[in-house]
Design a protein around this motif. Sequence first.
Motif, PDB file in Angstrom:
ATOM      1  N   PRO A   6       0.942  -1.295  -0.048  1.00 44.63           N
ATOM      2  CA  PRO A   6       0.014  -0.172  -0.117  1.00 44.63           C
ATOM      3  C   PRO A   6       0.947   1.291   0.075  1.00 44.63           C
ATOM      4  O   PRO A   6       2.075   1.179   0.465  1.00 44.63           O
ATOM      5  N   ASN A   7       0.201   2.445  -0.485  1.00 46.39           N
ATOM      6  CA  ASN A   7       0.550   3.736  -0.489  1.00 46.39           C
ATOM      7  C   ASN A   7       2.139   3.821  -1.201  1.00 46.39           C
ATOM      8  O   ASN A   7       3.094   4.270  -0.654  1.00 46.39           O
ATOM      9  N   THR A  12      -1.665  -6.835  -2.501  1.00 45.04           N
ATOM     10  CA  THR A  12      -2.284  -5.481  -2.097  1.00 45.04           C
ATOM     11  C   THR A  12      -1.205  -4.287  -2.582  1.00 45.04           C
ATOM     12  O   THR A  12      -0.182  -4.529  -2.653  1.00 45.04           O
ATOM     13  N   ASN A  13      -1.961  -3.502  -3.424  1.00 45.65           N
ATOM     14  CA  ASN A  13      -1.404  -2.494  -3.926  1.00 45.65           C
ATOM     15  C   ASN A  13      -2.233  -1.105  -3.572  1.00 45.65           C
ATOM     16  O   ASN A  13      -2.179  -0.202  -4.555  1.00 45.65           O
ATOM     17  N   ASP A  14      -2.866  -1.117  -2.529  1.00 48.85           N
ATOM     18  CA  ASP A  14      -3.935   0.028  -2.112  1.00 48.85           C
ATOM     19  C   ASP A  14      -3.369   1.297  -2.367  1.00 48.85           C
ATOM     20  O   ASP A  14      -2.263   1.608  -1.907  1.00 48.85           O
ATOM     21  N   ASN A  15      -3.950   2.169  -2.991  1.00 48.29           N
ATOM     22  CA  ASN A  15      -3.460   3.551  -3.249  1.00 48.29           C
ATOM     23  C   ASN A  15      -2.170   3.814  -3.828  1.00 48.29           C
ATOM     24  O   ASN A  15      -1.520   4.825  -3.876  1.00 48.29           O
ATOM     25  N   ASN A  61      -7.897  -7.132  -6.934  1.00 54.06           N
ATOM     26  CA  ASN A  61      -7.662  -6.459  -5.604  1.00 54.06           C
ATOM     27  C   ASN A  61      -7.040  -4.989  -5.675  1.00 54.06           C
ATOM     28  O   ASN A  61      -6.330  -4.820  -4.631  1.00 54.06           O
ATOM     29  N   ARG A 116      -7.205  -1.471  -5.248  1.00 55.87           N
ATOM     30  CA  ARG A 116      -8.042  -0.626  -4.527  1.00 55.87           C
ATOM     31  C   ARG A 116      -7.542   0.650  -4.597  1.00 55.87           C
ATOM     32  O   ARG A 116      -6.534   0.899  -4.010  1.00 55.87           O
ATOM     33  N   GLY A 117      -8.248   1.739  -5.010  1.00 58.46           N
ATOM     34  CA  GLY A 117      -7.634   3.249  -5.051  1.00 58.46           C
ATOM     35  C   GLY A 117      -6.266   3.401  -5.742  1.00 58.46           C
ATOM     36  O   GLY A 117      -5.836   4.327  -5.706  1.00 58.46           O
ATOM     37  N   ASP A 147     -11.139  -5.512  -8.589  1.00 58.43           N
ATOM     38  CA  ASP A 147     -10.273  -4.069  -8.593  1.00 58.43           C
ATOM     39  C   ASP A 147     -11.432  -2.966  -8.255  1.00 58.43           C
ATOM     40  O   ASP A 147     -12.526  -2.876  -8.843  1.00 58.43           O
ATOM     41  N   SER A 173     -10.426   2.328  -8.615  1.00 64.67           N
ATOM     42  CA  SER A 173      -9.156   2.541  -9.423  1.00 64.67           C
ATOM     43  C   SER A 173      -9.377   3.253 -10.867  1.00 64.67           C
ATOM     44  O   SER A 173     -10.463   3.221 -11.053  1.00 64.67           O
TER      45      SER A 173
END
Length: 725
Positions: free
Chosen positions: A297-298, A318-321, A342, A344-345, A370, A373
């Motif tokens: 993430p981030n 996980t690769n959020d944002n 998966n 997200r954002g 997804d 995104s």
Amino acid sequence: MHPTRTSVRLMPVAVAVALAAGLVTVTAPAAHAAAGADLPFTSVEAESATTTGTAIGPDFTQGTLASEASGRRAVRLGAGQRVEFTVPRAANAVNLAYSVPDGQSGTLDVYVNGQKLAKTLPVTSKYSYVDTGWITGSKTHHFYDNARLLLGRDVRAGDKVAFQATGVQVTVDVADFEQVAGAAGQPAGSVSVVSKGADPTGQGDSTQAFRDAVAAARGGVVWIPPGEYRLTSSLSGVQNVTLQGAGHWHSIVRSSRFIDQTGSSGNVHIKDFAVIGEVTERVDSNPDNFVNGSLGPNSSVSGMWLQHLKVGLWLTGTNDNLVVENNRFLDMTADGLNLNGNARGVKVRHNFLRNQGDDALAMWSLNAPDVGSSFENNTITQPNLANGIAIYGGTDITVRGNLIADTNALGSGIAISNQKFLDPFHPLSGTITVDGNTLVRTGAINPNWNHPMGALRVDSYDSAIEAQVRITNTTVTDSPYSAFEFVSGGGRGFAAKNVTVDGATVRNTGTVVVQAETPGAATFRNVTATGVGAAGVYNCPYPAGSGTFALTDGGGNSGWSSTWSDCSTWPQPGQGNPDPDPGESGNLAKGRPATATGSQDVYTPGKAVDGDAGTYWESANHAFPQALTVDLGSSRTVRRLVLKLPPSAAWGPRTQTVTVLGSTDGSTYSTVVGATGHRFDPATGNTVTVPLPAGTSLRHLRLSVSANTGWPAAQFSEVEAYSTS
């Protein structure tokens, strides 16, 4: 990538659309300031430059050099020939998109204002001519490559930069001129990979030095100084760290697999260097990607130059944002970037992508959807085997402000789709926003369906569209076929519904504005069209009896009120004037419009000029004489014909009696070679050569068959015409 991605249409085709080269007259689109990336370079097309070479194109036929080129045109240079560009802006560097014949390499001499530089520009076919036989409908593709050069001097707007071929034929497509800043300095407190033993000459293996630097800089910055670094295996365990170079023209990593990891705690920031691989073929089981898996993430990726890989970023886990911005993706054998579930954002914005071998940008909601995104303000050109942007499932997805040009085969400019490929798949849901996109020369023939794909496609392939699809403020220019397509690509008639198209400008579409081939419903408001090729609407849902497609006129529409009346035929685009084969003495008939006095079932005239000896045209049975006519596009000198039947031994020997006729205007024909019996025998390849008299010049080539000892019909798998004897 997607081993099962084979867009096979499960339906019979009564009449195939003509797979003609140069199907529309290409006009330059107006500038669209709101669409596309903010780019640090300016591109100049070779066909607009001064040249002693030969212009090729326009051409919209799958598998030709011109059809894969930017603008569907390019310039072919023989030894000693040159193309000279007028520099559009201050620059000190150039990137050139080019092609050389398969198996060849060489150099281009470079001139600035008439002065030959000591530097030359290497050119090679090493990364080109990709075959993906497991993808149904694909042909050899990926003809072009990109090569870049620091000129070693500044040039100004109006200066001249020329490229001259030496020992190898080179087809030049487009040149990008750029002012490259000097190398950035090392950030304070960073850990240099050189301090850990990396070799900036590119001779030694720097893999362990990069790993040691990543471990030592946790929470800080890994510095990649100017130079070239060779990595022989991928990095993993990358988390809570920044990897930073001195600029992607200065810090170069040679690696086909940079990061490969299934998970990360995130806060990974990768920026300002190049990763250039050695991927020459597409092997979907290999992780030959810049990033394979998760950054956590981030995280962010910015200011990168990514080239000669299978995929730029193939993202799972996980690769959020995550933010991916201001990067260049060149010459991938598959996708540029794929959010493989998966995501997200995730924001993918202001990137430039040229010459991808599959979808340039894709979201594929496999295993998990997804969600939330977006793909925004990207410039995408020449994806040569799929879509510019593809959304396969997902929830609340946004595609906004992108500029997409020159899709070539098996794809649209933008696809909004419920094609799942594998399970568990998560179909489209929530609101899918498609806003402010510009599509130029997008859409292509799908050879599996044997009919066209539109510039923007809504595809209920494996399930009905239940999401709210909002398509707004779209510009479609010079689509070779349709502007908006609604289809259930699996042939099962799932509904493409809940669609609104509000605000669109359609210019010079080859066939129709709306191509509806499945039940469903869409509302159209403020859609204006000019230069429509055949009719406003093709509304023929498949399978027969599966339902209707309801078009609701929401007001403000103009220029496309007519409807194609015959669902047993496909509307055909207007005719162009291509160079269908890049060779100097190539097949003049390949991909050209073909018509016949009759055809049997799916064995339509286009099969005789599609470049595939395994497919064939067969006339109406028991109705001699029968004729096949091919339009070469302009009057051409023709010295010989090569006539073929499928090479399989199942095709027994036979003799066909053929008269060759020619015309320059398509109405008055004269006999070129009188009725002659030609024996086709699988023992000699089922191929016959017919010499033509010296001085034969024709545009319309007609073969009239009056007898066939093997079947009561005329039959040709290929009709080839050559200007050399």
